[in-house]
Scaffold this motif. Structure first.
Motif, PDB file in Angstrom:
ATOM      1  N   GLY A  67       0.824  -1.201   0.000  1.00  0.00           N
ATOM      2  CA  GLY A  67       0.000   0.000   0.000  1.00  0.00           C
ATOM      3  C   GLY A  67       0.856   1.249   0.000  1.00  0.00           C
ATOM      4  O   GLY A  67       1.973   1.258   0.503  1.00  0.00           O
ATOM      5  N   GLY A  68       0.310   2.329  -0.573  1.00  0.00           N
ATOM      6  CA  GLY A  68       1.078   3.547  -0.696  1.00  0.00           C
ATOM      7  C   GLY A  68       1.852   3.585  -1.995  1.00  0.00           C
ATOM      8  O   GLY A  68       1.786   2.662  -2.817  1.00  0.00           O
ATOM      9  N   MET A 246      -2.895  -2.916   0.918  1.00  0.00           N
ATOM     10  CA  MET A 246      -2.986  -4.013  -0.038  1.00  0.00           C
ATOM     11  C   MET A 246      -2.553  -5.311   0.634  1.00  0.00           C
ATOM     12  O   MET A 246      -1.685  -5.315   1.506  1.00  0.00           O
ATOM     13  N   ILE A 247      -3.162  -6.393   0.201  1.00  0.00           N
ATOM     14  CA  ILE A 247      -2.807  -7.703   0.736  1.00  0.00           C
ATOM     15  C   ILE A 247      -2.492  -8.630  -0.427  1.00  0.00           C
ATOM     16  O   ILE A 247      -3.091  -8.523  -1.500  1.00  0.00           O
ATOM     17  N   ASP A 249      -1.996 -12.238  -2.608  1.00  0.00           N
ATOM     18  CA  ASP A 249      -3.005 -13.227  -2.996  1.00  0.00           C
ATOM     19  C   ASP A 249      -3.251 -14.264  -1.913  1.00  0.00           C
ATOM     20  O   ASP A 249      -4.373 -14.712  -1.693  1.00  0.00           O
ATOM     21  N   VAL A 250      -2.177 -14.647  -1.212  1.00  0.00           N
ATOM     22  CA  VAL A 250      -2.328 -15.661  -0.168  1.00  0.00           C
ATOM     23  C   VAL A 250      -3.240 -15.144   0.933  1.00  0.00           C
ATOM     24  O   VAL A 250      -4.169 -15.823   1.375  1.00  0.00           O
ATOM     25  N   LYS A 251      -2.977 -13.902   1.370  1.00  0.00           N
ATOM     26  CA  LYS A 251      -3.827 -13.341   2.420  1.00  0.00           C
ATOM     27  C   LYS A 251      -5.228 -13.082   1.903  1.00  0.00           C
ATOM     28  O   LYS A 251      -6.208 -13.294   2.592  1.00  0.00           O
ATOM     29  N   SER A 252      -5.327 -12.615   0.652  1.00  0.00           N
ATOM     30  CA  SER A 252      -6.640 -12.329   0.091  1.00  0.00           C
ATOM     31  C   SER A 252      -7.495 -13.581   0.051  1.00  0.00           C
ATOM     32  O   SER A 252      -8.675 -13.564   0.397  1.00  0.00           O
ATOM     33  N   ASN A 253      -6.911 -14.696  -0.350  1.00  0.00           N
ATOM     34  CA  ASN A 253      -7.659 -15.950  -0.400  1.00  0.00           C
ATOM     35  C   ASN A 253      -8.029 -16.448   0.984  1.00  0.00           C
ATOM     36  O   ASN A 253      -8.924 -17.274   1.136  1.00  0.00           O
ATOM     37  N   PHE A 261     -12.322  -8.654   9.612  1.00  0.00           N
ATOM     38  CA  PHE A 261     -11.369  -8.613   8.528  1.00  0.00           C
ATOM     39  C   PHE A 261     -11.830  -9.341   7.279  1.00  0.00           C
ATOM     40  O   PHE A 261     -11.047  -9.929   6.575  1.00  0.00           O
ATOM     41  N   SER A 262     -13.122  -9.332   7.002  1.00  0.00           N
ATOM     42  CA  SER A 262     -13.527  -9.726   5.666  1.00  0.00           C
ATOM     43  C   SER A 262     -12.899  -8.708   4.732  1.00  0.00           C
ATOM     44  O   SER A 262     -12.781  -7.544   5.057  1.00  0.00           O
ATOM     45  N   ASN A 263     -12.445  -9.150   3.588  1.00  0.00           N
ATOM     46  CA  ASN A 263     -11.566  -8.347   2.753  1.00  0.00           C
ATOM     47  C   ASN A 263     -12.243  -7.066   2.280  1.00  0.00           C
ATOM     48  O   ASN A 263     -13.107  -7.102   1.424  1.00  0.00           O
ATOM     49  N   PRO A 264     -11.846  -5.897   2.804  1.00  0.00           N
ATOM     50  CA  PRO A 264     -12.478  -4.645   2.377  1.00  0.00           C
ATOM     51  C   PRO A 264     -12.147  -4.292   0.936  1.00  0.00           C
ATOM     52  O   PRO A 264     -12.820  -3.480   0.323  1.00  0.00           O
ATOM     53  N   ASN A 265     -11.094  -4.884   0.371  1.00  0.00           N
ATOM     54  CA  ASN A 265     -10.726  -4.585  -1.010  1.00  0.00           C
ATOM     55  C   ASN A 265     -11.488  -5.452  -2.009  1.00  0.00           C
ATOM     56  O   ASN A 265     -11.361  -5.256  -3.206  1.00  0.00           O
ATOM     57  N   ASP A 266     -12.227  -6.418  -1.516  1.00  0.00           N
ATOM     58  CA  ASP A 266     -12.939  -7.353  -2.388  1.00  0.00           C
ATOM     59  C   ASP A 266     -14.427  -7.017  -2.359  1.00  0.00           C
ATOM     60  O   ASP A 266     -15.063  -7.067  -1.314  1.00  0.00           O
ATOM     61  N   GLN A 267     -14.984  -6.665  -3.498  1.00  0.00           N
ATOM     62  CA  GLN A 267     -16.382  -6.251  -3.551  1.00  0.00           C
ATOM     63  C   GLN A 267     -17.346  -7.429  -3.584  1.00  0.00           C
ATOM     64  O   GLN A 267     -18.525  -7.277  -3.381  1.00  0.00           O
ATOM     65  N   GLN A 268     -16.824  -8.608  -3.869  1.00  0.00           N
ATOM     66  CA  GLN A 268     -17.696  -9.781  -3.959  1.00  0.00           C
ATOM     67  C   GLN A 268     -17.280 -10.802  -2.920  1.00  0.00           C
ATOM     68  O   GLN A 268     -16.126 -11.227  -2.881  1.00  0.00           O
TER      69      GLN A 268
END
Length: 863
Positions: A67-68, A246-247, A249-253, A261-268
Motif C-alpha cells: 500500500g502507498g 494491499m494484501i 493473494d495468499v492473504k486475500s484468499n 477482517f472480511s476483505n475490504p478490497n474485495d467487492q464480492q
C-alpha cells in the motif's frame, strides 16, 4: 528491533548486509550491467534506482505492494503512507528506501485496525543504516502525535511511576530502569550526545497555504483530500489522502467469514474452503515469524503458545489470525495476547488482534501496558480510556507466577532499550524459555555492571545459566548492544543448542557450522512438547477450554458445565462421512473437537465450513426435530456429542433456551443478515450472537415514525421489507408544522425539557426538513453510508435523506452505547417491516466485539 549499534563499522556492515540484494533477498551491488538490464526489461519502472530516473520518468508513480506509493523527484524519493514493514517493499523492489514521507491525515485504518503511519523502521533505517534523518511531512497535530509515539518506542516511557509496582515485594534483581534506559538512549555515532527524536526525524509542517517546500523547486501541497507534488512549477503527481492497504493473494484468499477482517478490497464475497486443519496440542509453540524489521524476505517475530487447546499469542505480526482461519482455528480460541515491548516489529499486529474478534485478554506489566496505550492513543486519536475499554487486562507481577489455562508463566524484565519482558512457561513437566529482545554477552554485561548501570543481583540474574535448562529455548540474536550476538550463542554446549532456536534474526545471518538454527514458520511447523496428555487434570482443562468458548454456555453455572462433561461423548467420523442429513429427525448437538465439517443444503448457494470450537445441530431442538441442512466430515473429525434429551435436561430453564428460541424465531422469519454486504461477512459465531438479540419484529405503516429526534437512543434494526428514510440534521432541525417554522438547537434538545416537549409534538402529519448535511465527519466511517438522495423541495430548504431498504441496518451506535439522545429522524416511506435489536444486548455485544465497536464509530447506516 535492530536500531542501536556499537560503532560505525558495525553500522556499515549491517547496512551492507541489509541493503544488498542477493538471491536470498539482498541486492548484489556488483551484479553485471547485463543482469540489471535484464531485470529492467521485466519491470522497467519498479527496478530503477533513484539515480536512474530521468526527468521524463518523474510523473511515474511506483505503487508499493503493501500500500502507498513512491514518487521520484529532484529532492529525492517521496513516499506516501507507511504501512507496517513498508521499507521491505522498497528493498524488494530494488529501490533505495525513501528519506521523505508524507504522513496521511488519518494515521489509522479502522478496517484493518493497522497503522498507516508506521514511521519507526523507516526512521531507524535512515538513521542507523543510512546515517541521515528521515523527513516526515505532516501538520502540527501529526507532529505532536508522532513525537508522543516515538517517546514510547525510541526512548521509553517518561511516566515510570508504577514501575516499582511491577514487582513482588520479595523479588531480587529489580532493574534500575532509569539508569538502563539512559544507558541505551545515546547517539551511537557520538555517545556523548543523547538520543533524541529530532536526531532521527526532520519534521516539515504544512504552512498556511497548505504546502511544504522541499527545495530544488519541489513543493508538496495538500488540496482538499489530495496531496499534489510540483517540480519546477509543474504538477508531477497526485495522491489521494487515503491509504489503501494491499494484501497479497495468499492473504486475500484467506479472507473467509472472518469477522472484522472480511476483505475490504474485495467487492464480492466468496467463502473459500481450506483443506488445512490444525488441532492445537496440549503444549507447544507456533512461530509466526522469526526475523527482524530490516529483513526484506522474513516476517517479524511473533508466536502462539498452545496451552491445553487454547492459544496465547505473543507479539503478533499484522494479519496473524488469517493464518489461524486458513487452518481452521477460530480466532476466539486465541484468548490472550502478551506484549513483550512496544517496538513496531513486536506490536504492529497487537492492536489488530485485540480488535479483530471477541474481546481479548492483554497480558503485560502495568508499565508496558500503559506505554502501549499511550502509543496507540497518539496513533489512532482515540482516548486512553477508550483504548483501555477495548480489551481486558491481566497484570503481570514480576516474581509472582501467572497461571494461564493450567500453565505457569514466570516473567522478568530483559535488558533492552525500552522496558521488555522475558518469561518461562511450564506445563506437564516441560518448559519453554523466551528471552525477549535482550543483550546477553558475559564480557559486555560485566562492563555494564562495573559502570554501575545494573546492580549485582541484576547482573547475576542476567548471567544465570538456568535459562539453558529448559525443554525449548527461544533466544533472540542480532546486533549488540541491545541484541545478543549469534557468535556468542554458537559457543554454547551442543546439548543446549539442541533445544535452542534463534529468533529475531534471519537464517542467512547465522554463522555457518555453528550448530544454531531458526525455527520453522507456520502451523505446520509447530513445535510440540506435549501432543496429548494422560494427565486427567490437563485433559479436563482442555475440554473445559473448548466448552467455555461456546457462546451458548457463556453464562452456564458450574453445575451445568459438570453435567455437560458427564453426559457428552466423543465420536469420530471419517472423511466424507455424513454426520447429519437434511430433513431427517435429529437428536444431537455437536461441538467440533478436531477437523472440518461442511454444512450444506439442497440449495447450492448455502455452504459453510465449521472448525475446531464451532458447534451445530441446535436447530433440531425445534422445527419438529428435522435437520435443516446436511453436515459432512471433510476430513477425520472428532465431535463432542450431547443428546437433545440431555441438553434440554441441563438447560431446560434460563438464558440458554431463551437464546435458542430467539435464534429460531429470527431464522424462521428471514436470514436478514445475509442480505447485508457487511453483516453477511461476520463470523458464524458473531452472527449467532446478533441473531439471538434480534428478537422483535415490527411493522410500520407508510409515513409513520420509526425514530424521533432528541429522545433516548434505543432503536437499532434491520429492514426486512419496504423502505424508510433517515434525516440527518446539522446544527439545527428545521420543523414546519401548520404553516409555522421552528428552529430547534441540537445541543438544547439533548438537555432542555422544553425542547424535548417540542420534539414529542412531531407526528406523521408534520413535514420534517433539515438544513444541508455536512458529510465530512462521516468520511472515514466504515462500512459505507449511502449517498444522500434529494427529496421534494420546500420553501425553506432542500430535504436530504438517506434511504433504508431491505437488508440495511440502522442504529445510532454511539448514542446507544453512551446512553445519549438521538440526532436523527427515521420514518417509513412505504409500509415497512423491521427486526429490532435489543439495545441493552447490543451494547453487550459490541463490548464483547471491540473491533466492531471501533468500526461502527459515527456510523448509523450499514448497507
Amino acid at each position: 528491533m535492530a536500531c542501536h549499534f556499537v560503532n560505525e563499522q558495525e553500522v556499515l556492515e549491517y547496512a551492507s548486509m541489509t541493503s544488498s540484494h542477493h538471491d536470498d533477498g539482498t541486492e548484489n551491488e556488483s551484479q553485471s550491467e547485463n543482469a540489471r538490464q535484464s531485470n529492467q526489461i521485466k519491470n522497467p519502472i519498479l527496478l530503477k534506482s533513484e539515480s536512474q530516473f530521468s526527468e521524463s520518468d518523474l510523473s511515474n508513480k511506483i505503487k508499493l505492494p503493501r500500500g502507498g506509493s513512491v514518487i521520484m523527484t529532484k529532492a529525492g524519493a517521496i513516499q506516501f503512507s507507511m504501512v507496517p514493514e513498508t521499507l521491505k517493499d522498497s528493498i524488494n523492489l530494488g529501490l533505495d528506501v525513501p528519506g521523505i514521507f508524507i504522513v496521511p491525515s488519518h494515521r489509522f485504518d479502522k478496517r484493518f485496525c493497522l497503522s498507516v503511519a508506521e514511521f519507526e523502521f523507516p526512521a531507524y533505517f535512515s538513521f542507523f543504516v543510512k546515517r541521515r534523518r528521515v523527513t516526515l511531512i505532516t501538520d502540527k497535530e501529526g507532529e505532536e502525535a508522532i513525537r508522543a509515539i516515538f517517546q514510547e518506542t525510541l526512548l521509553g516511557p517518561k511516566d515510570l511511576s508504577k514501575f516499582d509496582q511491577d514487582f513482588s515485594n520479595d523479588y531480587n534483581g529489580k532493574p534500575d530502569i532509569v539508569k538502563e534506559l539512559g544507558h541505551f538512549a545515546k547517539n551511537p555515532f557520538n555517545p556523548t550526545d543523547p538520543l533524541t527524536v529530532d536526531l532521527l526525524i526532520n519534521f516539515l509542517i504544512f504552512d498556511e497555504q497548505n504546502q511544504v517546500n522541499l527545495g530544488q523547486d519541489v513543493i508538496v501541497k495538500k488540496v482538499d483530500q489530495k496531496f499534489l507534488i510540483f517540480e519546477n512549477g509543474k504538477q508531477i503527481a497526485k495522491m489521494k489522502n487515503k491509504v489503501e492497504i494491499m494484501i497479497d493473494d495468499v492473504k486475500s484468499n484467506a479472507y473467509i467469514k472472518y469477522g472484522l477482517f472480511s476483505n475490504p478490497n474485495d467487492q464480492q464475497y466468496v467463502e473459500h474452503y481450506f483443506e488445512q486443519t490444525f488441532t492445537p496440542p496440549t503444549f507447544g509453540v507456533t512461530v509466526l515469524g522469526c526475523s527482524h524489521g530490516f529483513d526484506p524476505k522474513g516476517s517479524v517475530s511473533g508466536y502462539i503458545f498452545w496451552i491445553n487447546g487454547l492459544g496465547v499469542m505473543l507479539d503478533p505480526p499484522p494479519f496473524t489470525t488469517l493464518l489461524l482461519r486458513k487452518n481452521g482455528i477460530p480466532s476466539r480460541l486465541v484468548k490472550w495476547v502478551i506484549i513483550s515491548h512496544n517496538h513496531a516489529d513486536h506490536d504492529a499486529g497487537t492492536f489488530q488482534k485485540l480488535l479483530e474478534s471477541e474481546k481479548t485478554v492483554l497480558i503485560s506489566t502495568a508499565t508496558i501496558k500503559e506505554s502501549f496505550v499511550r502509543k496507540y492513543a497518539a496513533m489512532t486519536g482515540f482516548s486512553v480510556d477508550y483504548i483501555e475499554s477495548l480489551f481486558n487486562f491481566e497484570r503481570v507481577i514480576v516474581g509472582n507466577p501467572l497461571r494461564i489455562n493450567g500453565a505457569s508463566f514466570e516473567f522478568h524484565y530483559s535488558l533492552h532499550s525500552i522496558p521488555c519482558l522475558s518469561f518461562t512457561v511450564r506445563l506437564g513437566g516441560k518448559s519453554i524459555y523466551f528471552s525477549g529482545d535482550t543483550f546477553y554477552e558475559p564480557n559486555g554485561l560485566k562492563a555494564i555492571f562495573e559502570k554501575g548501570v545494573i546492580s549485582e543481583s541484576r547482573y547475576n540474574f542476567l548471567m544465570s545459566e538456568d535459562k539453558w535448562k529448559n525443554s525449548l529455548i527461544l533466544h533472540e540474536a542480532g546486533v549488540p548492544p541491545i541484541h545478543t550476538p549469534a557468535k556468542l550463542l554458537a559457543q554454547l554446549p551442543p546439548e543446549v543448542k539442541e533445544n535452542l532456536r534463534l529468533i529475531h534474526t534471519a537464517a542467512k545471518d547465522i554463522p555457518p557450522d555453528s550448530g544454531l538454527r531458526v525455527p520453522g514458520v507456520g502451523l505446520e511447523n509447530t513445535i510440540v512438547l506435549i501432543q496429548s496428555s494422560e494427565d486427567c487434570r490437563l485433559n479436563t482443562i482442555q475440554e473445559l477450554s473448548l466448552i467455555e468458548n461456546i457462546d451458548l454456555f457463556k453464562h452456564a453455572n458450574i453445575h451445568q458445565v459438570r453435567q455437560i462433561f458427564e453426559s457428552s461423548t466423543i465420536n469420530t467420523y471419517e472423511q466424507n462421512q455424513n454426520i447429519c442429513i437434511q430433513d431427517e429427525i435429529g437428536n444431537e448437538f455437536y461441538i467440533i473437537r478436531k477437523g472440518t465439517v461442511k454444512i450444506h443444503s439442497d440449495n447450492p448457494v448455502f455452504v459453510k465450513y465449521m472448525h475446531y470450537g464451532d458447534y451445530f445441530g441446535e436447530g433440531c431442538f425445534f422445527n419438529q426435530n428435522k435437520r435443516r441442512a446436511n453436515a459432512t466430515a471433510m476430513n477425520q473429525c472428532e465431535l463432542i456429542t450431547l443428546s437433545k434429551a440431555d441438553f434440554l435436561r441441563i438447560f431446560q430453564y434460563g438464558e440458554v433456551m431463551q437464546k435458542l428460541e430467539n435464534l429460531q424465531v429470527v431464522r424462521s422469519q428471514i436470514q436478514i443478515m445475509e442480505r447485508n454486504k457487511f453483516f453477511s461477512q461476520l463470523t458464524s459465531y458473531q452472527k449467532i450472537q446478533l441473531e439471538m438479540i434480534s428478537n422483535l419484529k415490527r411493522f410500520f405503516q407508510k409515513h409513520s415514525m420509526i425514530q424521533q429526534y432528541g429522545v433516548m437512543a434505543s432503536v437499532a434494526f434491520f429492514v426486512v421489507s419496504g423502505k424508510a428514510q433517515v434525516i440527518l440534521p446539522s446544527d439545527y432541525v428545521v420543523q414546519q408544522y401548520e404553516g409555522q417554522s421552528v428552529k430547534v438547537n441540537r445541543q438544547e434538545s439533548t438537555t432542555s425539557d422544553h425542547t424535548k416537549q417540542q420534539q414529542q409534538i412531531i407526528d406523521q402529519k408534520k413535514k420534517r426538513l433539515s438544513l444541508p448535511i455536512n458529510l465530512a465527519m462521516l468520511e472515514q466511517q466504515k462500512p459505507s453510508i449511502q449517498t444522500p438522495e434529494a427529496s421534494e423541495k420546500s420553501s425553506i430548504n432542500e430535504i436530504k435523506t438517506y434511504p433504508l431498504t431491505s437488508g440495511m441496518f440502522f442504529g445510532e451506535i454511539d448514542s446507544i452505547v453512551r446512553n445519549r439522545r438521538t440526532s436523527t429522524i427515521v420514518e417509513a416511506v412505504e409500509d415497512t417491516e423491521i427486526i429490532i435489536l435489543d439495545s441493552q444486548s447490543l451494547r453487550s455485544f459490541l463490548a464483547d466485539n471491540p473491533g466492531l465497536m471501533v468500526l461502527f464509530q459515527e456510523s448509523i447506516i450499514i448497507e
